[in-house]
Each structure stands twice: as C-alpha cells, then as structure tokens.
Scaffold this active site. Structure first.
Site, PDB file in Angstrom:
ATOM      1  N   LYS A   1       7.847   9.195   3.619  1.00 35.68           N
ATOM      2  CA  LYS A   1       8.643   8.920   2.539  1.00 35.68           C
ATOM      3  C   LYS A   1       9.418   9.588   3.159  1.00 35.68           C
ATOM      4  CE  LYS A   1       6.727   5.056   0.643  1.00 35.68           C
ATOM      5  NZ  LYS A   1       6.741   3.806   0.515  1.00 35.68           N
TER       6      LYS A   1
ATOM      7  N   GLU B   1       6.532 -14.138   0.942  1.00 32.77           N
ATOM      8  CA  GLU B   1       7.010 -14.672   2.005  1.00 32.77           C
ATOM      9  C   GLU B   1       5.916 -15.002   2.287  1.00 32.77           C
ATOM     10  OE1 GLU B   1       8.291 -10.913   6.270  1.00 32.77           O
ATOM     11  OE2 GLU B   1       7.512 -10.183   3.944  1.00 32.77           O
TER      12      GLU B   1
ATOM     13  N   SER C   1       5.061  -7.807   7.203  1.00 28.41           N
ATOM     14  CA  SER C   1       5.932  -7.848   6.556  1.00 28.41           C
ATOM     15  C   SER C   1       7.800  -8.152   6.098  1.00 28.41           C
ATOM     16  CB  SER C   1       5.214  -7.656   5.037  1.00 28.41           C
ATOM     17  OG  SER C   1       6.497  -8.278   4.113  1.00 28.41           O
TER      18      SER C   1
ATOM     19  N   GLU D   1       6.040 -10.374  -0.967  1.00 28.51           N
ATOM     20  CA  GLU D   1       5.861 -10.453  -0.113  1.00 28.51           C
ATOM     21  C   GLU D   1       4.720 -11.537  -0.193  1.00 28.51           C
ATOM     22  OE1 GLU D   1       4.239  -6.329   2.127  1.00 28.51           O
ATOM     23  OE2 GLU D   1       2.886  -6.692   0.940  1.00 28.51           O
TER      24      GLU D   1
ATOM     25  N   CYS E   1      -2.861   6.216  -0.436  1.00 23.50           N
ATOM     26  CA  CYS E   1      -1.907   7.000  -1.067  1.00 23.50           C
ATOM     27  C   CYS E   1      -2.785   8.183  -1.910  1.00 23.50           C
ATOM     28  CB  CYS E   1      -1.006   5.775  -2.269  1.00 23.50           C
ATOM     29  SG  CYS E   1       0.134   4.718  -1.239  1.00 23.50           S
TER      30      CYS E   1
ATOM     31  N   GLU F   1      11.216   7.913   5.843  1.00 25.44           N
ATOM     32  CA  GLU F   1      11.782   5.885   6.051  1.00 25.44           C
ATOM     33  C   GLU F   1      12.787   5.968   4.628  1.00 25.44           C
ATOM     34  OE1 GLU F   1       8.667   2.459   3.416  1.00 25.44           O
ATOM     35  OE2 GLU F   1       9.035   4.299   1.630  1.00 25.44           O
TER      36      GLU F   1
ATOM     37  N   GLU G   1      17.915   1.860   9.059  1.00 21.92           N
ATOM     38  CA  GLU G   1      17.903   0.642   7.735  1.00 21.92           C
ATOM     39  C   GLU G   1      18.041   0.184   6.581  1.00 21.92           C
ATOM     40  OE1 GLU G   1      15.567   0.805  11.723  1.00 21.92           O
ATOM     41  OE2 GLU G   1      15.713   1.393   9.690  1.00 21.92           O
TER      42      GLU G   1
ATOM     43  N   CYS H   1       4.350  -1.344   3.031  1.00 24.97           N
ATOM     44  CA  CYS H   1       4.482  -0.313   1.953  1.00 24.97           C
ATOM     45  C   CYS H   1       4.234   0.938   2.546  1.00 24.97           C
ATOM     46  CB  CYS H   1       3.207  -0.778   1.211  1.00 24.97           C
ATOM     47  SG  CYS H   1       3.571  -2.521   0.386  1.00 24.97           S
TER      48      CYS H   1
END
Length: 573
Positions: free
Chosen positions: A357, A281, A318, A278, A503, A360, A365, A298
């Site tokens: 999560k 990037e 990102s 990142e 988190c 995710e 993907e 994230c």
C-alpha cells in the site's frame, strides 16, 4: 501410533510426524530459526537439534520423523552446548546492535540467545558490513542482519511464485539477495512484504513512515485525518498483547484520537463505494460486452504483479481504485469542500495490513497533481502498534470510541474485504440483488469462504449461471491470470489478493502470522459482518447520500475522475 519417549516421558504420537511436531503436541518447546509452520522444511540452521539414545550424532527435530521406540532428549547438556555454539556462530556474523533494530525485543534470534544464556560471544565478529537496500517505497533489506535462514527465499518462491530472493555464494560468503546482488527496486518485486512477515530478525522490514506521520501530527497548519482498513480491527490487538483475532475497532479509534489525528475514519466506507463502482462496472460489461472476466483491483501487490508479468490482461482488471485510494480522493474533494478546508492543508494517513500500500499511494496515477497524492502516508499494523507504544497508551484499558462522520456508517460487506473471498462476496450481494431486482434469498456466499488457494462457484443471476473465482497468493494468481491470457478462463468475475488469506495475512501484519492465526482473524471478520445492521454495500445510506449529493451516479463522469485509475505495461520496465 509409534510409542516414544521424550525426556523420559512416554507417549504415543501420530505416525509420520516429525520429532518437532511430536514435542509441540506435548507442550515441549523446541527452538527453531529456519523452520516456519507454513513453509517447507529446510533444516538449515540446526538450532532444533535433539539427541536420540543409541544414535551417534544429533539430529534436526524439524526434519526427522518419529519411529517406534525412540528415546529423545531435547535439552541434554550435549544438545544445549551444540545449540549455544550454533547461535554464537550466527551472532558472530550478525549486526548485533539490537537497540537500533526494529525487531528489538521482538526478535527470534534475540529470544533464542537469551534462552541459551548467551551474555558474551566466544567467537569474534566476522561481519563484513554491506549497504542497506532501501531504494524502494515499501521495504528495507539489511544484509547485515540476515542470518541466511532462507525463510524469505522460500515464501517468495513457493508461496508467491516470484523468486525475487535467492541464497547465493558458499561458506562464509553466503548471502540472500536478488539476483546478481541487485536491489529490490532494480528487479521485479511485488512489495507484498511476505518476506518481511516471515523473517525471524530485522533483515527485511517495512520502510518506517512513523516519523513523517509524527511530523504531520505536530504541524499546526495540517489537518491530519486517518483511515483504518478492515483487517486492522482484528489484528492490531495481537501487536499490543491481546489474544489473536480480538475485535478492537473502538479501541483503535480511541488510540488514534489520542495520537492526535483530527479525524478518524473507516476505510470500510470506501470499501462500500468500491463495491458500488466495481459492481456497476461488472454489470456494464455484462450488458455491453466489455472484457470478461472482470478482475478485482483492490490489491496493489496483485496490480504490480499483473503489470509486470501479465500486461496482456490489464483490460480485464477493474479500473476502480482501491478503497484506500478512493478514500483519499473523497477526503480531498467531498470532505474538504464540506469542511471548508483547503485540500493542500489536508494530510491523509492510512493504517493498512499491507506493505505494498505504501507503493500504491506513491503511484503517479493516484494524484491530482505531482505533489498532491490521494494518500500522503501509509502505516502498517506494526507501525501503528509502535506509535501507540511510543505514546505510552495502555491499549487494553481504552474506552471504545466511534469513527467520525461522514465515513462512519458502513456495511458488513465492507468488513469482509479483509479476508480472501470477501470482495467477491460483497460484490455478489450487490450485483445479484440489483440485477435480479429482488432481495437476496441467502446473503452469505459461503462458496467464496475458506483457505483453498483457488475457490470457485456458480452464481445464478437473472436466470443465467456465471462462474466466479477467488485466488489468494501470487502463486495462485499466476494460474488464473494465465487462463485469462490464454483465453481459456471459464469465469465471469475473479477476485485476486496477493497475500495468503487476503489482507488478514498481509505483509504488514503482526509477526508470526500462521494459517491458524489467519483462520482466527477471519472468524472475527465474519463475526463483524454477521453483527452488522447493514450487510449490503448498496444499502448504506451514507453511500446513497454521497452519490445523490456529489458523485451523481456510479461509473459516471465525476466518479471516473476521482475513483478510477489506469494501468501500465511494465513487463520490460
């Protein structure tokens, strides 16, 4: 300061506070159900009623301000009888099969019934059973256990600014549900899990994946590895009886090895990798004119929110996978190759503070093939606590154990991923040092720390000042996203986390998380950083080695193949 009496004890209390707050200041515990420290006062349940001398009716302590001369009785016969009737009426419209509930022995209603000595209910059951809402990957909503306290509605509307849940109907027909009685997978829900975190009973919980993980651990053909997120090491202790904010890194590793995992790895390793990807990037966009601000990726709750609510800004986010997903990709490629294990026999489990999560990990993907996901199963902090209890492990007496290689060496920068502002601070440590080509004069970017909903700072890089920002909760994310959409954002780099505090306040953390508990966990995260030998991601020698031997270069062909992803406009989906 008003002078009052509570249970015949005279005291002076701050002006403007409620009776409930005054009682807590003097160590008097009053029961509540609809009240939650971080949410708006609702006075719906009336469980916190008290008696005021000279006043005809009982009053709710959570919403009644103190005034001079009050003589308050918190546990009079009249008060106790009223509370008992209120709780019995709630229980009459509640699925009271407690042993079958995930909140059994950790339920606020159950605890209250016990304290009021309710052994049998004088009211017959009026429960009209309704089907479970369990059609998504993350959350299970059980309307039969809902007590209509409104906490979930409040946190979804006022903190997350989404308003997925509403109180609907009147009288006995009142229910909490998405609009028109839809299920969560039929409406836009970020799956952040804050509703589950504040629910006092088992009406909304995370989808329990402990069973599939036990099956994998008992499968002799599977090589089962597990990763541990940064926030787990400062929160799991609470779930198992230790003080808030206890740092239990070594004990977590030891417990996971006792559960039967073949290898126990640290997600901090791929948090360092995330900073490398990142950070480069961001550097590439600064140098080559890519879309700015760059926004972190994230948090899956934030990504889902952006795809549904702000698809116009997806090019700003990102393309890096989260540390969880980078870990899975690295394990099923780099680790599998070196350990000579067929990736099809690898089973990757994540221990995360986050319910989203789970979503995710199931995104298409995040897989090299339809059935070969980077991460196979995700457990929350609470689920891991449950497995440790099932195994009869005395967590407090465990001897510390180290993480396994090759993901053992990590930095303090990776550890602070667990708090709001941590990803930004970690990224700035690398970006500024790489671009300025000299060691940082100050490694702590304190402007990124704290509990403000939106934090901003100016950072000088190569003689130029760049504005950066940090937002936590989706309510605040909406504000910065709107600026980016409108083209008015003054920032070059933005960190977004869906949950309050980041988190450490995730939807899968121990029940009863409050501002005070989040603050204590944050202190422990920064303590881990301060005590780390390596405090910058780019100085991690194992990260340097994996780029040299496998990935070749940051944001290169191989890393894009394994560590980056894409997003989809889901606004009308």
């Amino acid at each position: 300061m008003p002078h009052i009496k509570i249970n015949n004890v005279e005291m002076d209390v701050p002006s403007g506070i409620t009776i409930l707050e005054a009682a807590h200041l003097h160590n008097i515990d009053l029961p509540t159900l609809c009240h939650y420290p971080d949410l708006d006062v609702k006075n719906d349940c009336r469980v916190c009623v008290v008696e005021i001398e000279g006043q005809k009716g009982l009053v709710t302590s959570c919403s009644t301000p103190v005034r001079e001369g009050m003589n308050i009785k918190t546990h009079s016969t009249r008060v106790l009888n009223a509370r008992k009737i209120i709780v019995e009426m709630i229980l009459a419209n509640h699925d009271s099969n407690c042993p079958a509930c995930a909140r059994n022995m950790n339920c606020e209603l159950q605890k209250l019934a016990r304290s009021l000595n309710i052994e049998t209910n004088r009211f017959p059951s009026s429960l009209d059973p309704k089907p479970l809402d369990d059609g998504n990957e993350c959350l299970v909503r059980n309307p039969n256990r809902c007590i209509k306290c409104g906490r979930c509605v409040d946190v979804c509307r006022t903190v997350q600014n989404i308003a997925v849940l509403e109180v609907m109907g009147r009288g006995h027909e009142v229910m909490v549900s998405p609009a028109y009685g839809n299920h969560l997978n039929e409406v836009f829900c970020s799956y952040c899990g804050q509703c589950a975190a504040v629910c006092p009973v088992g009406a909304i919980i995370e989808k329990d994946d402990t069973g599939i993980v036990w099956d994998a651990l008992h499968d002799p053909d599977k090589h089962v590895v597990v990763q541990v997120a940064p926030a787990i090491r400062v929160s799991l202790g609470e779930e198992l009886g230790l003080p808030v904010g206890s740092i239990v890194t070594g004990q977590v590793v030891a417990a996971l090895k006792m559960l039967g995992f073949d290898r126990v790895f640290d997600t901090n390793f791929t948090a360092d990798m995330t900073i490398i990807e990142e950070g480069h990037e961001f550097i590439n966009r600064m140098k080559n004119g890519g879309p700015l601000p760059l926004i972190t990726s994230c948090c899956p709750g934030w990504i889902r929110f952006a795809e549904h609510e702000f698809p116009e800004i997806l090019s700003h986010i990102s393309s890096c996978k989260s540390p969880q997903q980078m870990f899975g990709a690295i394990i099923k490629s780099y680790y599998a190759e070196r350990a000579k294990i067929d990736p099809k026999n690898l089973y990757v489990v994540s221990i995360m503070p986050c319910t989203a999560k789970k979503y995710e990990a199931k995104r298409p993907e995040m897989a090299t093939a339809e059935t070969d996901h980077d991460v196979d199963a995700v457990l929350t902090t609470r689920e891991l606590g449950k497995m440790i209890k099932q195994m009869g492990i005395d967590f407090r007496e465990l001897q510390k154990a180290p993480f396994d290689d090759p993901c053992q060496t990590t930095s303090g920068a990776a550890a602070i991923f667990g708090v709001t502002g941590g990803v930004m601070e970690a990224a700035l440590r690398t970006v500024k040092e790489v671009l300025d080509a000299r060691p940082l004069e100050e490694i702590n970017f304190v402007g990124m720390r704290g509990i403000n909903g939106i934090k901003e700072a100016e950072v000088e890089i190569q003689g130029h000042c760049y504005k950066v920002a940090v937002a936590h909760t989706l309510g605040n994310a909406r504000k910065v996203a709107q600026q980016v959409k409108d083209g008015t954002s003054p920032y070059a780099f933005i960190e977004v986390m869906a949950c309050p505090g980041g988190c450490i306040g995730g939807g899968g953390q121990p029940y009863g998380t409050t501002k005070a508990k989040r603050a204590r966990r944050s202190e422990s995260i920064y303590e881990i950083d301060e005590k780390s030998i390596i405090r910058k991601s780019h100085e991690n020698p194992m990260i340097q080695a994996i780029y040299r031997d496998f990935l070749i270069e940051p944001c290169g062909h191989k890393s894009h193949e394994l560590l980056h992803t894409k997003y989809t406009n889901r606004k009308n989906g």
